[in-house]
Design a protein around this motif. Sequence first.
Motif, PDB file in Angstrom:
ATOM      1  N   ARG A  64     -20.946  31.327 -19.254  1.00 21.37           N
ATOM      2  CA  ARG A  64     -22.041  31.718 -19.257  1.00 21.37           C
ATOM      3  C   ARG A  64     -22.597  31.699 -21.318  1.00 21.37           C
ATOM      4  O   ARG A  64     -22.156  31.177 -21.544  1.00 21.37           O
ATOM      5  N   TRP A  65     -23.869  32.317 -21.523  1.00 25.80           N
ATOM      6  CA  TRP A  65     -24.768  31.605 -22.235  1.00 25.80           C
ATOM      7  C   TRP A  65     -25.169  33.124 -23.131  1.00 25.80           C
ATOM      8  O   TRP A  65     -25.181  34.310 -22.179  1.00 25.80           O
ATOM      9  N   ILE A  66     -25.077  33.602 -24.497  1.00 24.93           N
ATOM     10  CA  ILE A  66     -25.381  34.628 -24.977  1.00 24.93           C
ATOM     11  C   ILE A  66     -26.003  34.334 -26.590  1.00 24.93           C
ATOM     12  O   ILE A  66     -25.762  33.248 -26.894  1.00 24.93           O
ATOM     13  N   THR A  67     -27.132  35.066 -26.459  1.00 22.54           N
ATOM     14  CA  THR A  67     -27.633  34.282 -28.087  1.00 22.54           C
ATOM     15  C   THR A  67     -27.789  36.315 -28.620  1.00 22.54           C
ATOM     16  O   THR A  67     -27.806  36.520 -27.973  1.00 22.54           O
ATOM     17  N   VAL A  68     -27.241  36.221 -29.979  1.00 23.13           N
ATOM     18  CA  VAL A  68     -27.405  36.966 -30.829  1.00 23.13           C
ATOM     19  C   VAL A  68     -28.685  37.221 -31.675  1.00 23.13           C
ATOM     20  O   VAL A  68     -28.733  36.421 -31.908  1.00 23.13           O
ATOM     21  N   ALA A  69     -29.477  37.835 -31.262  1.00 23.13           N
ATOM     22  CA  ALA A  69     -30.421  38.175 -32.797  1.00 23.13           C
ATOM     23  C   ALA A  69     -30.157  38.339 -33.765  1.00 23.13           C
ATOM     24  O   ALA A  69     -28.906  39.009 -34.373  1.00 23.13           O
ATOM     25  N   ASP A  71     -30.343  40.114 -36.061  1.00 26.06           N
ATOM     26  CA  ASP A  71     -29.940  41.340 -37.048  1.00 26.06           C
ATOM     27  C   ASP A  71     -28.957  42.182 -36.496  1.00 26.06           C
ATOM     28  O   ASP A  71     -28.572  42.406 -37.485  1.00 26.06           O
ATOM     29  N   GLY A  72     -28.452  41.018 -35.616  1.00 29.48           N
ATOM     30  CA  GLY A  72     -26.549  40.940 -35.408  1.00 29.48           C
ATOM     31  C   GLY A  72     -26.578  42.605 -33.980  1.00 29.48           C
ATOM     32  O   GLY A  72     -25.285  42.641 -33.892  1.00 29.48           O
ATOM     33  N   ARG A  73     -27.732  43.345 -33.679  1.00 34.21           N
ATOM     34  CA  ARG A  73     -27.872  44.661 -33.572  1.00 34.21           C
ATOM     35  C   ARG A  73     -27.773  44.573 -31.561  1.00 34.21           C
ATOM     36  O   ARG A  73     -27.728  45.134 -30.830  1.00 34.21           O
ATOM     37  N   THR A  74     -29.059  43.237 -31.502  1.00 32.68           N
ATOM     38  CA  THR A  74     -28.963  43.085 -29.492  1.00 32.68           C
ATOM     39  C   THR A  74     -28.609  41.644 -29.367  1.00 32.68           C
ATOM     40  O   THR A  74     -28.227  40.751 -30.663  1.00 32.68           O
ATOM     41  N   ALA A  75     -28.507  41.262 -28.154  1.00 28.08           N
ATOM     42  CA  ALA A  75     -28.188  40.021 -27.900  1.00 28.08           C
ATOM     43  C   ALA A  75     -28.060  40.176 -25.982  1.00 28.08           C
ATOM     44  O   ALA A  75     -28.828  41.658 -25.342  1.00 28.08           O
ATOM     45  N   TRP A  76     -28.653  39.090 -25.851  1.00 29.36           N
ATOM     46  CA  TRP A  76     -28.953  38.748 -24.349  1.00 29.36           C
ATOM     47  C   TRP A  76     -28.434  37.674 -24.048  1.00 29.36           C
ATOM     48  O   TRP A  76     -27.717  36.912 -24.488  1.00 29.36           O
ATOM     49  N   PHE A  77     -28.123  37.477 -22.630  1.00 22.63           N
ATOM     50  CA  PHE A  77     -27.453  36.784 -21.696  1.00 22.63           C
ATOM     51  C   PHE A  77     -27.708  36.376 -20.220  1.00 22.63           C
ATOM     52  O   PHE A  77     -28.795  37.088 -19.624  1.00 22.63           O
ATOM     53  N   ASP A  78     -27.060  35.452 -19.908  1.00 22.92           N
ATOM     54  CA  ASP A  78     -27.116  35.306 -18.258  1.00 22.92           C
ATOM     55  C   ASP A  78     -26.011  34.338 -18.118  1.00 22.92           C
ATOM     56  O   ASP A  78     -25.312  33.861 -19.128  1.00 22.92           O
ATOM     57  N   GLU A  79     -25.401  34.964 -16.970  1.00 24.16           N
ATOM     58  CA  GLU A  79     -23.944  33.424 -16.866  1.00 24.16           C
ATOM     59  C   GLU A  79     -23.747  33.584 -14.864  1.00 24.16           C
ATOM     60  O   GLU A  79     -25.132  34.410 -14.062  1.00 24.16           O
TER      61      GLU A  79
END
Length: 132
Positions: A64-69, A71-79
């Motif tokens: 799993r890979w996660i990136t947090v924006a 601003d710390g309020r949005t994240a996108w991921f792929d797994e």
Amino acid sequence: DRVLTAWHKAAAEADEIVYFGTLAPQAVFLGTDAGERWTKEEFEKWAAPYFQRSSAWIFRAEKRWITVAPDGRTAWFDELLYSESYWTCRGSGVLRRIGGKWLICQYNLAFTIPNAVTREIKPLVEKALKTE
């Protein structure tokens, strides 16, 4: 990571309260079929019979890979997902921090097809699309 792991675990245990509670009110679930674009309410209705069993379905993240924006309020991921029913699948999506909780706003479940077999699979897919 904890939210997504718990979400997949909730499906494996048919815990609809946790599973659907992890989806934001405006969430969209994109399934493996091109016609599977559901709002949270549509997805919950479609999935209801699966959550009456001891396990709705089993997917478990192998990577799993996660990136947090910033601003710390949005994240996108792929797994990459282990699946009991299929082969390696891919999930991707967006989470937002809403009311102090991370909630899934969009989830996209996709089949992975090895490039080496796409020519063999293409006629099967085209045939299925013609019969829909």
